[in-house]
Design an enzyme around this catalytic site. Structure first.
Site, PDB file in Angstrom:
ATOM      1  CD  GLU A 163      -2.907  -0.909   2.428  1.00 24.49           C
ATOM      2  OE1 GLU A 163      -4.089  -0.569   2.331  1.00 24.49           O
ATOM      3  OE2 GLU A 163      -2.374  -1.188   3.521  1.00 24.49           O
ATOM      4  CD  GLU A 164       5.648   3.119   3.475  1.00 15.64           C
ATOM      5  OE1 GLU A 164       6.412   4.044   3.798  1.00 15.64           O
ATOM      6  OE2 GLU A 164       5.654   1.993   4.032  1.00 15.64           O
ATOM      7  N   GLY A 165       3.873   1.665  -1.122  1.00 13.55           N
ATOM      8  CA  GLY A 165       4.463   1.863  -2.440  1.00 13.55           C
ATOM      9  C   GLY A 165       3.442   2.346  -3.452  1.00 13.55           C
TER      10      GLY A 165
END
Length: 465
Positions: A163-165
């Site tokens: 998700e962060e990426g």
């Protein structure tokens, strides 16, 4: 009263009425429309610190690109929330000052409708693996504080590395306007076979992410592929997050390797300033021996061939900007970048402290390692070369917004909030023009009639045949 005076009064009244109508319609139609601005808040709870971001956008343009902008950022004092694992009740109250700053930035009448989100990244991912109970208590403390704020609390959770990426990739491409292109731009891209989007390189304290749209369609390692439909177009995105490969955790890994052969009761570490030795030691963190796929980054993780430009942000930018290696006007070659970092590492510590006395020693002491680590990660880990190095663009901000994952996170969770009816003028453009023309004709007709009445041409005078 004579008929001439009566006509004069009537004409004067009609003239005044036409002028008043013209002025009233023009003023009403052209007065500034009421601004319908919406706000959103995202807290980035990283491993080393927490940042609060306030975003705003025009409500009637929510489904367009490039309209959301950052209007406030506040760095929370103290460590990241994962640093409160031994005093979990203090995690939430640490956010209070920045929440008060957000209250001042957003009109009070809109506090209740403003969504607030908290996303915790690799620091909390690590804490959750090490001590699930402590991680849950930290999130509970944070949630309690956010619920007492006057905003519309929407959740506090640990986001995954994927998700962060992905959110970082969405943020930079949204801000660059890459999701919505004109027909000519699309045609140009298709003719040149160039990627329409930019890849994203994110480096934090505890993890690092690489995300981009690969040129080749491969079914290898499907767990590293995500699918998005954004603004009517489908995107097939490669992303991977390396936990414990953020700059702080990488330093811990390197020190742990260095110290394994030395028994000690007290530890005192002194840097040697030997850049080449440091690079050799760092490269041992990247296991390149085993690759079960057609191509890998490191540790047996699939990596398709690099494609297109990349935006490198967070610690990538902060470290390289400190070293004056972020120039976009004249991109710096890879060998020059390595030379600058090597020269910095070779400077005596007392000289560095004097030259950068305004920077805390803790951060200053890590720039040599961080610079060497960034080069090792990009060059040895992801295999950027002299040929494609200049396709990396180190980004601190895009426009007024910080490059990072928080904007993409908010855009996703608000689901691009369905657009409201925009504020419109009281008259349509056609009605406005028609009414102005009618009023003008009435005024001109009245003036012409008055002129004819008192300056009658000879051909209209009595007695002339």
């Amino acid at each position: 009263m004579s008929w001439t005076r009566k006509i004069l009064l009537i004409l004067g009244f009609l003239s005044a009425l036409a002028v008043i109508a013209l002025i009233a319609v023009a003023v009403t139609q052209n007065k500034p429309l009421p601004k319908n601005i919406k706000y959103g808040i995202v807290l980035d709870a990283g491993s080393s610190h927490t940042n609060l971001y306030v975003y705003e956008w025009p409500a009637e343009k929510e489904n367009d690109t490039g309209v959301v902008q950052q209007v406030e950022v506040c760095k929370v004092e103290g460590p990241g929330i994962s640093g409160y694992s031994h005093a979990t009740e203090k995690a939430g109250p640490s956010l209070a000052q920045c929440l008060r700053q957000a209250e001042e930035a957003i009109p009070s009448k809109q506090h209740q409708e403003t969504p607030v989100y908290l996303g915790a990244t690799a620091g909390m991912r690590l804490l959750s693996l090490e001590n699930k109970s402590a991680a849950d208590k930290v999130l509970s403390s944070v949630e309690k504080t956010l619920r007492t704020a006057p905003f519309n609390f929407q959740g506090a959770r640990i986001i995954t590395g994927q998700e962060e990426g992905a959110y970082g990739w969405i943020t930079i491409n949204y801000l660059l306007g890459n999701f919505k292109q004109s027909g000519w731009t699309k045609l140009l891209h298709s003719l040149k076979s160039v990627s329409e989007t930019s890849g994203a390189l994110d480096l934090g304290g505890a993890s690092t992410q690489i995300t981009f749209v690969p040129d080749e369609l491969s079914s290898e390692s499907p767990e590293n592929l995500l699918y998005f439909r954004l603004y009517g177009k489908d995107y097939r995105v490669y992303t991977h997050s390396f936990l414990c490969y953020g700059k702080d955790q990488a330093l811990q890994q390197k020190l742990a390797r260095d110290l394994q052969q030395f028994p000690f009761s007290r530890l005192y570490i002194q840097g040697e300033g030997d850049y080449q030795k440091c690079r050799r030691n760092i490269q041992k963190l990247f296991n390149k021996t085993n690759c079960p796929y057609s191509s890998c980054s490191f540790n047996g993780i699939y990596l398709p061939p690099l494609q297109g430009d990349f935006g490198a942000f967070s610690a990538f930018y902060f470290v390289m900007n400190f070293l004056n290696l972020t120039s976009e006007q004249s991109p710096i070659a890879l060998d020059k970048v390595a030379s600058v970092i090597e020269s910095f590492c070779a400077r005596p510590w007392h000289e560095v402290k004097t030259a950068y006395h305004q920077i805390k020693e803790k951060y200053l002491s890590e720039y040599c390692f961080s610079g060497a680590y960034i080069l090792s990660l990009l060059e040895n880990g992801y295999e950027f070369t002299e040929k494609n190095w200049q396709r990396i663009h180190f980004l601190g901000k895009i426009g007024s917004s910080d490059a990072g994952w928080t904007l993409g996170y908010m855009l996703n969770l608000t689901n691009m909030i369905p657009a409201e009816e925009p504020a419109v003028p009281p008259l349509s453009h056609g009605s406005y023009v028609g009414l102005m023309v009618l009023c003008s004709l009435v005024l001109v007709s009245v003036l012409l009639f008055a002129w004819l009445l008192f300056h009658k041409p000879k051909c209209l005078q009595k007695g002339i045949v």
